[in-house]
Enzyme design. Structure first.
Site, short mmCIF file in Angstrom:
data_model
loop_
_atom_site.label_atom_id
_atom_site.label_comp_id
_atom_site.label_asym_id
_atom_site.label_seq_id
_atom_site.Cartn_x
_atom_site.Cartn_y
_atom_site.Cartn_z
N PHE A 119 7.58 4.93 -5.14
CA PHE A 119 6.43 5.75 -4.76
C PHE A 119 6.99 7.04 -4.16
CE2 PHE A 119 3.47 6.94 -1.28
CZ PHE A 119 2.24 6.98 -1.94
N GLY A 127 6.21 15.89 4.97
CA GLY A 127 6.24 14.46 5.24
C GLY A 127 4.88 13.96 5.66
N GLU A 359 5.23 6.07 6.29
CA GLU A 359 3.84 5.83 5.88
C GLU A 359 2.84 6.35 6.92
OE1 GLU A 359 2.84 2.21 3.88
OE2 GLU A 359 4.95 1.80 3.43
#
Length: 383
Positions: A119, A127, A359
């Site tokens: 991914f 970011g 994430e």
């Protein structure tokens, strides 16, 4: 609530983790061995497709069962859990954003473990805010020329397919982002660096991916301009899985602390008799239960197809920060021995540190939560 057949799968994953992953975890960390060595076995187990519906070759696990399975793997080898959940980000991208042909081509092979996915969203200059990405996808003949660089991409060097997010319309901001299926073995112009030397998760290798490649129009995942929406939905899922990884490692640290406290004697008594140490264990057990509760709440909303973005952010934020405190207390209980490699506590802490960054950092999660409750109001949790 996990159904009986799902519980059987979770139990099988726990057994695999204990018997196959645990004996290799310390060496994988010490020698930085790429955990793709477990890919085939995870495929045979069905674990590579735990997040996918049976229609596409997956196990069709509920959100709650998936949480427990990821937690069980992370409890023994954080690197393997990291590789696996990065693969889930890629397959979720195809499931959510792809068309039927793309799903049929990719997902059954990915669920079986024959394909590994990556991914590719993060960039050196983008970011926490993917809308600022500079990777471009320009129309060229009957396809697209994709140019740019992605960084910290898990699995990239071994990936059979990489879901790359790029701006097909740079003037449209986030709405100009599209997603593309890139196969490094087929599309010339994909260069992948050697893996980064990271503090933790040393077996879950991450790479820089440099792109100057042409891909046919069939590699566009879904429609142009839908990439950002797809990525955000994928990250909602991924944040629950980060919470599961965090509680898995934290649970292992707490169990180690309890065992050590019962067997370490000072002055003729186990240190578990000391009230100060008991309070440390009590705080850790309480925080772990709260973290797991937030994660499972978000997982249940996910399986019921209800909104869960803010709940996923809460779970990821709290679990990643609580897990660090739990592991730090566990190391403290071990004293000087906890600081050595004779015990896994130092590995747990190193592995956990990234969870507050990737994430979506803790700061980004706080922004998401605050923006949601200010705009939409606070929603009380439902059972």
């Amino acid at each position: 609530m996990v159904e009986e057949f799902e519980q059987a799968i979770v139990d099988q994953v726990k057994r695999f983790a204990r018997e196959v992953l645990l004996p290799q975890a310390e060496r994988i960390d010490r020698e930085e061995l790429f955990v793709t060595r477990h890919q085939a076995a995870l495929g045979d187990l069905g674990a590579m497709g735990m997040n996918l519906p049976e229609t596409w070759g997956g196990l069709g696990l509920s959100g709650s069962a998936l949480y427990q399975a990821v937690e069980a793997i992370a409890a023994v080898c954080g690197s393997t859990a990291s590789m696996l959940t990065a693969h889930f980000l890629a397959t979720d991208s195809v499931l959510i954003g792809g068309n039927e042909d793309q799903r049929a081509e990719i997902l059954p092979l990915a669920a079986s473990g024959k394909y590994l996915g990556a991914f590719a969203l993060t960039e050196p200059g983008a970011g926490s805010n993917p809308a600022e990405m500079s990777t471009r996808a320009r129309r060229e003949g009957d396809g697209y020329r994709i140019t740019g660089q992605k960084c910290f991409i898990s699995n990239a060097a071994a990936a059979d397919f990489i879901v790359v997010y790029a701006k097909s319309n740079p003037d449209a901001g986030a709405r100009g982002i599209s997603a593309y299926l890139i196969r490094p073995s087929e599309h010339a112009g994909v260069e992948i660096s050697s893996h980064e030397k990271t503090m933790g998760l040393r077996g879950g290798h991450v790479f820089t991916v440099s792109l100057d490649c042409f891909v046919p129009a069939s590699c566009l995942l879904g429609d142009e301009g839908q990439g950002f929406r797809t990525a955000m939905k994928v990250l909602d899922n991924g944040r629950i899985e980060v919470a599961a990884q965090a509680t898995g490692i934290a649970g292992a640290a707490l169990e180690a602390a309890i065992d050590y406290a019962k067997t370490r004697f000072v002055g003729g008594h186990p240190i578990a008799d000391l009230q100060g140490l008991q309070w440390m264990l009590a705080d850790s057990a309480t925080e772990l239960a709260a973290a797991r509760g937030l994660g499972l709440n978000a997982a249940r909303l996910r399986e019921r197809r209800e909104r869960f973005s803010v709940e996923a952010s809460m779970a990821k934020l709290y679990a990643s920060e609580a897990a660090w405190r739990i592991a730090d207390r566990a190391l403290q209980i071990h004293g000087g021995y906890g600081y050595t490699r004779a015990f896994p506590l130092e590995r747990y802490l190193r592995d956990l540190r990234i969870f507050r960054i990737y994430e979506g950092s803790s700061e980004i999660q706080r922004n998401i939560i605050a923006r949601t409750i200010l705009n939409d109001g606070y929603r009380r949790p439902t059972s």
